[in-house]
Motif scaffolding. Structure first.
Motif, PDB file in Angstrom:
ATOM      1  N   MET A 171      -5.267  11.434   6.443  1.00  0.00           N
ATOM      2  CA  MET A 171      -6.380  10.580   7.009  1.00  0.00           C
ATOM      3  C   MET A 171      -7.581  11.167   6.626  1.00  0.00           C
ATOM      4  SD  MET A 171      -7.190   8.060   9.110  1.00  0.00           S
ATOM      5  CE  MET A 171      -8.639   7.458  10.019  1.00  0.00           C
ATOM      6  N   SER A 172      -7.549  12.466   6.458  1.00  0.00           N
ATOM      7  CA  SER A 172      -9.074  13.106   6.205  1.00  0.00           C
ATOM      8  C   SER A 172      -8.848  12.772   4.652  1.00  0.00           C
ATOM      9  CB  SER A 172      -8.823  14.688   6.408  1.00  0.00           C
ATOM     10  OG  SER A 172      -7.988  15.194   5.467  1.00  0.00           O
ATOM     11  N   GLY A 173      -7.666  12.753   3.908  1.00  0.00           N
ATOM     12  CA  GLY A 173      -8.123  12.295   2.491  1.00  0.00           C
ATOM     13  C   GLY A 173      -8.652  10.944   2.464  1.00  0.00           C
ATOM     14  N   ILE A 174      -8.271  10.027   3.063  1.00  0.00           N
ATOM     15  CA  ILE A 174      -8.877   8.805   2.933  1.00  0.00           C
ATOM     16  C   ILE A 174     -10.228   8.828   3.313  1.00  0.00           C
ATOM     17  CG2 ILE A 174      -8.963   6.398   4.129  1.00  0.00           C
ATOM     18  CD1 ILE A 174      -6.057   6.684   4.917  1.00  0.00           C
ATOM     19  N   GLY A 197     -12.637   4.751   1.080  1.00  0.00           N
ATOM     20  CA  GLY A 197     -12.026   5.073   2.107  1.00  0.00           C
ATOM     21  C   GLY A 197     -12.521   4.716   3.688  1.00  0.00           C
ATOM     22  N   ARG A 198     -13.711   5.492   3.434  1.00  0.00           N
ATOM     23  CA  ARG A 198     -14.706   5.463   4.742  1.00  0.00           C
ATOM     24  C   ARG A 198     -14.812   4.318   5.252  1.00  0.00           C
ATOM     25  NH1 ARG A 198     -16.840  10.580   2.659  1.00  0.00           N
ATOM     26  NH2 ARG A 198     -18.317   9.385   1.273  1.00  0.00           N
TER      27      ARG A 198
END
Ligand code: HEM
Length: 223
Positions: free
Chosen positions: A1-4, A10-11
């Protein structure tokens, strides 16, 4: 998730997903509230079910609260990142020349909806939590009948609250008018259905807030 969430696309994608989720919530919230106008008894039954069924209370409600917080926090993050990018980069926002007034002001319409939500929570949600989990009264009854419809009606007696809510609903309409287009774009919806989707978004953005205004005014004048 933090990768996205580390990439700009992604944000935006995550922002759009949380927006669609909240639009579904607002739609079901509107339909349930509409019953307060159409049939107070049905409204009472649904409210009691929603307020006591454990799946809604302990699974759906926490997801909803996380969704709301995520949307606001991400909105502020995107705004700050955009402003930084606009300062130095080539793809500069040139005011009215390449963006609409509403798209540049999502942070303000969103901010006012946040203020509305805080007031709305104080009006409805906190008293519910208090009655059910602090006082410990899960019966939903007052003086031998369900209390939900009566409590809702009481809230719309003062004209100042009705006015404040209506301003909130107008900001909701403005926010959704741009929000729908933006969310469709962020998830890459660019196909033969795009025109239809955009039309649906516009209709939703106008009809739902107008419906909320109608409900608030109805209870004010039919008390
Ligand atoms: C005439 C308009 C509205 C009425 C009468 C109304 C009524 C209510 C009531 C009675 C509750 C308490 C539910 C509970 O038992 O917890 C509630 C909760 C809530 N409302 Fe509204 N509402 C209106 C408009 C809106 C709008 C426009 C939004 C969003 C932009 C909204 C967002 C929420 C949220 C997030 C909650 C907390 C949900 C929960 O977890 O229980 N409401 N509302």
């Amino acid at each position: 998730m933090s990768g996205i969430l580390n990439s700009s696309i992604g944000r935006k994608f995550a922002m759009a997903l949380s927006a669609f989720f909240l639009m579904i919530f607002v739609l079901q919230h509107f339909v349930i509230n509409l019953f307060s106008v159409l049939s107070p008894d049905t409204f009472n039954e649904i409210s009691h079910f929603m307020g006591t069924f454990w799946v809604i209370q302990y699974v759906i409600q926490p997801i909803l609260i996380i969704g709301v917080i995520f949307h606001f926090v991400m909105g502020f993050v995107l705004e700050i990142k955009n402003n930084k990018a606009n300062g130095v980069k080539y793809a500069k926002n040139n005011g009215a020349a390449n963006s609409t007034w509403m798209s540049r002001n999502m942070i303000w319409s969103g901010g006012f909806i946040l203020v509305f939500l805080v007031i709305h929570f104080i009006d409805f949600w906190i008293p519910e939590i208090n009655t059910k989990y602090i006082v410990g009264d899960m019966s939903g009854m007052h003086n031998g009948e369900f209390r939900y419809f009566h409590e809702l009606q009481e809230k719309f007696v003062p004209i100042w609250r009705v006015a404040l809510y209506c301003v909130g609903f107008v900001f909701l309409a403005l926010h959704l008018l741009h929000g729908f287009d933006s969310a469709f774009q962020s998830v890459g919806a660019n196909n033969k259905y795009t025109k239809g989707l955009k039309g649906f978004g516009k209709a939703y953005a106008i009809i739902i807030p107008l419906g909320f205004i109608f409900i608030a005014l109805f209870h004010h004048f039919n008390h």
